[in-house]
Write a protein that holds these residues in place. Structure first.
Motif, mmCIF file in Angstrom:
data_model
loop_
_atom_site.group_PDB
_atom_site.id
_atom_site.type_symbol
_atom_site.label_atom_id
_atom_site.label_comp_id
_atom_site.label_asym_id
_atom_site.label_seq_id
_atom_site.Cartn_x
_atom_site.Cartn_y
_atom_site.Cartn_z
ATOM 1 N N TYR A 1 22.518 44.557 23.581
ATOM 2 C CA TYR A 1 22.582 43.185 24.075
ATOM 3 C C TYR A 1 23.785 42.510 23.390
ATOM 4 N N PRO B 1 31.869 29.396 32.059
ATOM 5 C CA PRO B 1 31.277 30.579 32.789
ATOM 6 C C PRO B 1 30.409 31.187 31.889
ATOM 7 N N GLU C 1 31.164 41.460 24.532
ATOM 8 C CA GLU C 1 32.158 41.664 25.552
ATOM 9 C C GLU C 1 32.343 40.418 26.695
ATOM 10 N N LEU C 2 31.174 39.903 27.033
ATOM 11 C CA LEU C 2 31.308 38.620 27.773
ATOM 12 C C LEU C 2 31.956 37.663 27.331
ATOM 13 N N PHE D 1 26.728 30.952 25.369
ATOM 14 C CA PHE D 1 25.742 31.838 26.226
ATOM 15 C C PHE D 1 24.168 31.378 26.124
ATOM 16 N N LYS E 1 40.303 35.752 29.260
ATOM 17 C CA LYS E 1 40.695 35.117 30.869
ATOM 18 C C LYS E 1 41.151 33.656 30.867
ATOM 19 N N TYR F 1 27.397 29.417 32.070
ATOM 20 C CA TYR F 1 26.681 29.631 33.538
ATOM 21 C C TYR F 1 25.929 30.944 33.511
ATOM 22 N N ALA F 2 26.455 31.809 32.722
ATOM 23 C CA ALA F 2 26.044 33.303 32.644
ATOM 24 C C ALA F 2 24.576 33.302 32.081
ATOM 25 N N ASN G 1 34.313 37.923 24.909
ATOM 26 C CA ASN G 1 35.757 38.351 24.916
ATOM 27 C C ASN G 1 36.373 38.147 26.159
ATOM 28 N N TYR G 2 35.756 38.527 27.227
ATOM 29 C CA TYR G 2 36.328 38.526 28.659
ATOM 30 C C TYR G 2 36.400 37.089 28.756
ATOM 31 N N PHE H 1 26.264 43.912 21.878
ATOM 32 C CA PHE H 1 27.642 44.611 22.480
ATOM 33 C C PHE H 1 28.046 43.793 24.048
ATOM 34 N N ILE H 2 27.151 43.711 24.742
ATOM 35 C CA ILE H 2 27.544 43.136 26.176
ATOM 36 C C ILE H 2 27.555 41.598 25.925
#
Lengths: 178, 163
Positions: free
Chosen positions: B8, B36, B14-15, B122, B22, B39-40, B17-18, B10-11
Motif C-alpha cells: 500500500y 487527481p 507511485e501514485l 490522497f 505528470k 479524487y483517487a 509520484n505519477y 509503495f502503490i
C-alpha cells in the motif's frame, strides 16, 4: 478514543484497500492516456519503481541467499507472491533450455473487483507485475523480461505470466577505474 | 507471514509520484494540482467503506460515524488510532494523528515541509469518500506541523445530508 483494538479485520481491509487503490490508479491512467499501450507502459514503469524497492524488503524479511539456478529463482518469485499477495501461482511450462517459465494464477486479489469494459481490451490490467519482476530481479543482477499470455479478465481460464531470463548483469566498473 | 501493508505504501508513493510528475510535464507548474490524488482517494474511500460497514449496525449520529473513522477504520488503514479528536459540535471535526504513516519516514525538519501536501491529499480524499458514503457530505483539508504530525479538518456541509 476509549476503545482499543479494532473490530475490523485489518488484513482484509489492507488487501482490499490495496486492490481499490490500484484500481483508482489504473482508472486515473486510463483517463490521462487515450492509448491503452501507453497505460501498459506507464504501469510497467511504476512496477519497476516498486520492484527495485520491494526486493530489499523481500530480502530483509526472508533472509534469502543467492539463487542456485533459474529454477531456484522461480521458486523465490513464487514465494514472493505468497508473501505479498497471499497467492501461490503455479510454476509451469518450462522451456527446454530452462530459461523460460510460466506463472499461472487461478485467483488474484488485485483483480477481485475488476471487470474490463469492451473499450479497454488493449489494457493489461496487471502489467505492473511485469515491472515489479524486472525491477526486483535487476537489483539482484538478473535481467529478466515477462509478459502476459493469458488473462482471466479477457475470458481465459487462468492468468498466465511468462517469465524469461535474458542475461546475468555484471557490476559495471565506472570508466577510468581499474 | 503476510506482508501486504508495504504494498500500500509503495502503490501510494507511485501514485503521488505519477500525479506530481505528470503535472510538471503538462504545465511547468512546480507543485501542480493535487486534485487527481484527492479524487483517487475519494473513490477508494467511497468504495472500501461500503464493504467494511455492510454488517455493522447503523451509526447513531454524525459523531459516532466520525469516531468509527478515527478508531476502527484508521487503525486498520494506518496502523494506529487517531490521537486526538476535537469537535465544535457544529459540523467541524479535527482529527490529529501525531505520527502519520505517510509522513513519518520523511525527515522531520522544515526542509521538506513543502513536499508534505502531496502525501496527505490522497488521505483527505479517502476520508471525504468514506464519509460521503456514510451519508456525510463534507470538505476535508489537512494541516501539517510539525512534520510527522498531521491534522485533518473535516467541515460538514449542513443541510446537504444524503440519507
Amino acid at each position: 478514543m476509549s476503545r482499543q483494538g479494532t473490530r475490523l479485520d485489518a488484513k482484509k481491509v489492507n488487501s482490499e484497500l490495496f486492490t481499490l487503490t490500484y484500481g483508482a490508479l489504473v482508472s486515473q491512467l486510463m483517463k490521462d492516456y487515450d492509448n491503452a499501450d501507453d497505460v501498459n507502459k506507464q504501469l510497467e514503469r511504476m512496477g519497476y519503481n516498486i520492484g527495485i524497492r520491494l526486493i530489499e524488503d523481500y530480502l530483509a524479511r526472508t533472509g534469502t541467499g543467492r539463487c542456485y539456478d533459474f529454477r531456484d529463482t522461480a521458486e523465490k518469485i513464487q514465494a514472493g507472491f505468497r508473501l505479498y499477495l497471499g497467492i501461490s501461482p503455479v510454476i509451469t511450462n518450462w522451456s527446454s533450455a530452462g530459461d523460460e517459465f510460466s506463472l499461472q494464477f487461478e485467483t488474484n486479489p488485485l483483480t477481485e473487483f475488476v471487470e474490463l469494459p469492451d473499450n479497454c481490451l488493449g489494457l493489461k490490467y496487471m502489467n505492473v507485475l511485469t515491472g515489479v519482476l524486472r525491477g526486483a530481479c535487476e537489483m539482484v543482477q538478473m535481467d529478466v523480461t515477462s509478459w502476459f499470455v493469458q488473462d482471466q479478465l479477457k475470458g481465459d481460464n487462468v492468468t498466465e505470466l511468462r517469465v524469461k531470463f535474458i542475461k546475468r548483469l555484471e557490476d559495471a566498473i565506472p570508466a577510468g577505474e581499474d | 507471514m503476510f506482508a501486504d501493508d508495504v504494498l500500500y505504501e509503495f502503490i501510494h508513493s507511485e501514485l503521488v509520484n505519477y500525479v506530481t510528475n505528470k503535472k510538471n510535464e503538462d504545465e511547468n507548474s512546480k507543485t501542480g494540482d493535487l486534485s487527481p490524488l484527492e479524487y483517487a482517494g475519494f473513490i477508494t474511500g467511497f468504495r472500501i467503506i461500503e464493504r467494511l460497514t455492510k454488517d455493522w449496525p447503523r451509526f447513531q449520529n454524525e459523531l459516532e460515524t466520525v469516531k468509527f473513522i478515527c478508531t476502527d477504520f484508521w487503525s486498520s488503514v494506518y496502523k494506529k488510532q487517531i490521537d486526538n479528536l476535537r469537535t465544535n459540535h457544529q459540523g467541524v471535526y479535527v482529527l490529529q494523528d501525531n505520527s502519520f504513516r505517510f509522513l513519518n519516514k520523511i525527515s522531520g525538519s522544515k526542509q521538506y515541509l513543502e513536499h508534505a501536501p502531496k502525501y496527505v491529499s490522497f488521505t483527505c480524499g479517502l476520508l471525504r469518500g468514506a464519509l460521503a458514503n456514510l451519508g456525510i457530505n463534507c470538505l476535508v483539508t489537512a494541516e501539517i506541523q510539525p512534520m510527522p504530525c498531521c491534522k485533518f479538518h473535516i467541515q460538514v456541509h449542513k443541510g446537504k445530508k444524503i440519507e
